[in-house]
Scaffold this motif. Structure first.
Motif, PDB file in Angstrom:
ATOM      1  N   GLY A  79       0.755  -1.259  -0.132  1.00 53.65           N
ATOM      2  CA  GLY A  79      -0.022  -0.129  -0.219  1.00 53.65           C
ATOM      3  C   GLY A  79       1.259   0.768   0.114  1.00 53.65           C
ATOM      4  O   GLY A  79       0.556   2.194  -0.860  1.00 53.65           O
ATOM      5  N   PHE A  80       2.078   1.281   0.978  1.00 52.57           N
ATOM      6  CA  PHE A  80       2.689   2.508   0.507  1.00 52.57           C
ATOM      7  C   PHE A  80       3.715   2.816  -1.066  1.00 52.57           C
ATOM      8  O   PHE A  80       2.810   3.390  -0.648  1.00 52.57           O
ATOM      9  CB  PHE A  80       4.205   2.173   1.742  1.00 52.57           C
ATOM     10  CG  PHE A  80       5.194   3.425   1.492  1.00 52.57           C
ATOM     11  CD1 PHE A  80       5.028   4.528   2.437  1.00 52.57           C
ATOM     12  CD2 PHE A  80       6.429   2.593   1.490  1.00 52.57           C
ATOM     13  CE1 PHE A  80       5.706   5.598   2.408  1.00 52.57           C
ATOM     14  CE2 PHE A  80       7.591   3.628   1.368  1.00 52.57           C
ATOM     15  CZ  PHE A  80       7.685   4.870   2.000  1.00 52.57           C
ATOM     16  N   ALA A  81       4.056   1.109  -1.050  1.00 51.39           N
ATOM     17  CA  ALA A  81       4.354   1.319  -2.774  1.00 51.39           C
ATOM     18  C   ALA A  81       3.233   1.925  -3.494  1.00 51.39           C
ATOM     19  O   ALA A  81       4.346   3.286  -4.178  1.00 51.39           O
ATOM     20  CB  ALA A  81       4.918   0.600  -2.454  1.00 51.39           C
ATOM     21  N   ARG A  82       1.857   1.739  -3.411  1.00 46.81           N
ATOM     22  CA  ARG A  82       1.021   2.075  -4.763  1.00 46.81           C
ATOM     23  C   ARG A  82       1.028   4.042  -3.997  1.00 46.81           C
ATOM     24  O   ARG A  82       0.545   4.387  -5.318  1.00 46.81           O
ATOM     25  CB  ARG A  82      -0.074   1.320  -4.658  1.00 46.81           C
ATOM     26  CG  ARG A  82      -0.198   0.101  -4.996  1.00 46.81           C
ATOM     27  CD  ARG A  82      -0.844  -1.094  -4.686  1.00 46.81           C
ATOM     28  NE  ARG A  82      -0.548  -2.261  -5.160  1.00 46.81           N
ATOM     29  CZ  ARG A  82      -1.041  -2.792  -6.062  1.00 46.81           C
ATOM     30  NH1 ARG A  82      -1.565  -2.045  -7.516  1.00 46.81           N
ATOM     31  NH2 ARG A  82      -0.515  -4.055  -6.588  1.00 46.81           N
ATOM     32  N   SER A  83       1.220   3.976  -3.062  1.00 46.78           N
ATOM     33  CA  SER A  83       0.924   5.191  -2.843  1.00 46.78           C
ATOM     34  C   SER A  83       1.721   6.366  -3.418  1.00 46.78           C
ATOM     35  O   SER A  83       1.544   7.173  -3.961  1.00 46.78           O
ATOM     36  CB  SER A  83       0.093   5.480  -1.220  1.00 46.78           C
ATOM     37  OG  SER A  83      -0.722   4.926  -0.718  1.00 46.78           O
ATOM     38  N   LEU A  84       2.729   5.781  -2.870  1.00 48.75           N
ATOM     39  CA  LEU A  84       3.585   6.698  -3.379  1.00 48.75           C
ATOM     40  C   LEU A  84       3.632   6.778  -4.776  1.00 48.75           C
ATOM     41  O   LEU A  84       4.270   8.237  -5.876  1.00 48.75           O
ATOM     42  CB  LEU A  84       5.662   5.830  -2.583  1.00 48.75           C
ATOM     43  CG  LEU A  84       6.315   6.923  -2.751  1.00 48.75           C
ATOM     44  CD1 LEU A  84       6.958   7.637  -2.271  1.00 48.75           C
ATOM     45  CD2 LEU A  84       7.880   5.598  -2.504  1.00 48.75           C
ATOM     46  N   ARG A  85       3.691   5.819  -5.474  1.00 49.72           N
ATOM     47  CA  ARG A  85       3.924   6.043  -6.978  1.00 49.72           C
ATOM     48  C   ARG A  85       2.563   6.736  -7.402  1.00 49.72           C
ATOM     49  O   ARG A  85       3.107   7.601  -8.861  1.00 49.72           O
ATOM     50  CB  ARG A  85       3.203   4.355  -7.414  1.00 49.72           C
ATOM     51  CG  ARG A  85       2.927   3.864  -9.435  1.00 49.72           C
ATOM     52  CD  ARG A  85       2.766   2.859  -9.324  1.00 49.72           C
ATOM     53  NE  ARG A  85       3.632   1.885  -8.829  1.00 49.72           N
ATOM     54  CZ  ARG A  85       3.547   0.475  -8.642  1.00 49.72           C
ATOM     55  NH1 ARG A  85       1.840   0.094  -8.989  1.00 49.72           N
ATOM     56  NH2 ARG A  85       3.977  -0.104  -8.615  1.00 49.72           N
ATOM     57  N   LEU A  86       1.539   7.055  -7.010  1.00 51.86           N
ATOM     58  CA  LEU A  86       0.644   7.759  -6.967  1.00 51.86           C
ATOM     59  C   LEU A  86       1.936   9.380  -6.883  1.00 51.86           C
ATOM     60  O   LEU A  86       1.402  10.142  -7.841  1.00 51.86           O
ATOM     61  CB  LEU A  86      -0.655   8.102  -7.025  1.00 51.86           C
ATOM     62  CG  LEU A  86      -1.568   6.813  -6.662  1.00 51.86           C
ATOM     63  CD1 LEU A  86      -2.846   6.532  -6.334  1.00 51.86           C
ATOM     64  CD2 LEU A  86      -1.675   7.143  -8.004  1.00 51.86           C
ATOM     65  N   GLU A  87       1.906   9.682  -5.680  1.00 48.80           N
ATOM     66  CA  GLU A  87       2.800  10.545  -5.637  1.00 48.80           C
ATOM     67  C   GLU A  87       3.922  10.913  -6.206  1.00 48.80           C
ATOM     68  O   GLU A  87       4.399  12.844  -6.173  1.00 48.80           O
ATOM     69  CB  GLU A  87       3.023  11.010  -3.465  1.00 48.80           C
ATOM     70  CG  GLU A  87       2.114  10.754  -3.348  1.00 48.80           C
ATOM     71  CD  GLU A  87       2.269  10.652  -1.452  1.00 48.80           C
ATOM     72  OE1 GLU A  87       3.716  10.604  -1.664  1.00 48.80           O
ATOM     73  OE2 GLU A  87       1.996  10.332  -0.360  1.00 48.80           O
ATOM     74  N   LEU A  88       4.469  10.356  -6.433  1.00 51.37           N
ATOM     75  CA  LEU A  88       5.545  10.771  -7.656  1.00 51.37           C
ATOM     76  C   LEU A  88       5.903  10.685  -8.766  1.00 51.37           C
ATOM     77  O   LEU A  88       6.141  10.998  -9.695  1.00 51.37           O
ATOM     78  CB  LEU A  88       6.806   9.500  -6.885  1.00 51.37           C
ATOM     79  CG  LEU A  88       7.176   9.524  -5.917  1.00 51.37           C
ATOM     80  CD1 LEU A  88       8.443   8.920  -5.366  1.00 51.37           C
ATOM     81  CD2 LEU A  88       7.933  11.089  -5.595  1.00 51.37           C
ATOM     82  N   ALA A  89       4.290  10.575  -9.260  1.00 52.55           N
ATOM     83  CA  ALA A  89       3.711  10.367 -10.847  1.00 52.55           C
ATOM     84  C   ALA A  89       4.603  11.551 -11.731  1.00 52.55           C
ATOM     85  O   ALA A  89       5.364  11.820 -12.667  1.00 52.55           O
ATOM     86  CB  ALA A  89       2.629   9.897 -11.005  1.00 52.55           C
ATOM     87  N   THR A  90       4.240  12.504 -11.026  1.00 54.98           N
ATOM     88  CA  THR A  90       4.161  14.465 -11.787  1.00 54.98           C
ATOM     89  C   THR A  90       5.681  14.849 -11.659  1.00 54.98           C
ATOM     90  O   THR A  90       6.458  15.130 -11.954  1.00 54.98           O
ATOM     91  CB  THR A  90       3.510  15.048 -11.300  1.00 54.98           C
ATOM     92  OG1 THR A  90       3.417  14.864  -9.868  1.00 54.98           O
ATOM     93  CG2 THR A  90       2.134  15.036 -11.111  1.00 54.98           C
ATOM     94  N   ALA A  91       5.999  13.798 -10.725  1.00 57.51           N
ATOM     95  CA  ALA A  91       7.960  13.696 -10.544  1.00 57.51           C
ATOM     96  C   ALA A  91       9.514  13.206 -11.515  1.00 57.51           C
ATOM     97  O   ALA A  91       9.813  13.469 -11.788  1.00 57.51           O
ATOM     98  CB  ALA A  91       8.642  13.395  -8.527  1.00 57.51           C
ATOM     99  N   GLY A  92       8.010  12.393 -12.176  1.00 63.15           N
ATOM    100  CA  GLY A  92       9.432  11.343 -12.855  1.00 63.15           C
ATOM    101  C   GLY A  92      10.070  10.259 -12.653  1.00 63.15           C
ATOM    102  O   GLY A  92      10.839   9.242 -13.035  1.00 63.15           O
ATOM    103  N   VAL A  93       9.323  10.095 -11.440  1.00 68.32           N
ATOM    104  CA  VAL A  93       9.653   9.134 -10.569  1.00 68.32           C
ATOM    105  C   VAL A  93       9.720   7.952 -10.673  1.00 68.32           C
ATOM    106  O   VAL A  93       8.047   8.268 -10.513  1.00 68.32           O
ATOM    107  CB  VAL A  93      10.191   9.394  -9.065  1.00 68.32           C
ATOM    108  CG1 VAL A  93      10.465   7.963  -8.295  1.00 68.32           C
ATOM    109  CG2 VAL A  93      11.073  10.608  -8.989  1.00 68.32           C
TER     110      VAL A  93
END
Length: 188
Positions: A79-93
């Motif tokens: 869950g942490f990684a999936r949320s992180l994926r959404l948070e970093l989507a606009t940062a190119g990470v």
């Protein structure tokens, strides 16, 4: 890039047999350890448009009796990684999640020792621990592809395809939705 691979497992025990201290220790290492690794690397990841691979487990997708603490911790990492994926989507990470089955390590051998007969009775490759090299290759190949999911042994990819169903669809939609993108962009 960074690989957040924090993980311990206690010997198999039911929830009734698990102490509060054991449960807390496992969550502290497996979940908080991943958080600390990722948090420390975030400035470098965003600056370089990097890649982070959080190591979860098959136990992060499916329930497994007698290792509920470990299962809870790996669900949390997922869950942490999936949320992180959404948070970093606009940062190119890019953020990937590694889902490993039973890998032939001392930790896994100790953890499943008292249920070894159950594992041995499983059909086909399910009852055999995968070599450590399978996990290593999956990590290296996942990093090279900036994969969203990494599996070892490789047959798990097909076996687990439908475990996230609607959640996986929601994640893909949310990652592209303008409101979500605006929310995470505002935090910069």
């Amino acid at each position: 890039m960074v690989v957040a691979n924090a993980g311990v497992m206690d010997p198999s025990a039911t929830v009734a047999e698990t102490t509060s201290a054991q449960f807390r220790r496992l969550l502290d290492v497996n979940v908080v350890g991943v958080f600390h690794t990722v948090h420390a690397a975030l400035p470098h990841l965003t600056e370089s448009h990097g890649y982070v691979l959080c190591v979860s487990s098959v136990a992060g997708l499916i329930p497994v009796p007698t290792i509920a603490s470990y299962v809870a911790s790996k669900h949390a990492v997922d869950g942490f990684a999936r949320s992180l994926r959404l948070e970093l989507a606009t940062a190119g990470v890019d953020v990937g999640i590694a889902y490993f089955g039973v890998i032939d390590t001392p930790m896994a051998t100790t953890a499943i020792a008292h249920v070894a007969d159950v594992w041995a009775a499983m059909p086909g490759p399910i009852g055999r621990p995968a070599p450590v090299g399978d996990a290593g290759r999956a990590i290296v190949e996942g990093i090279a592809r900036r994969a969203s999911s990494v599996y070892a042994p490789s047959w798990l990819a097909g076996a687990l395809l439908s475990t996230r169903g609607a959640a996986g669809i929601f994640e893909r939609i949310a990652r592209l939705h303008p409101a979500v993108r605006a929310l995470v962009s505002a935090d910069k």
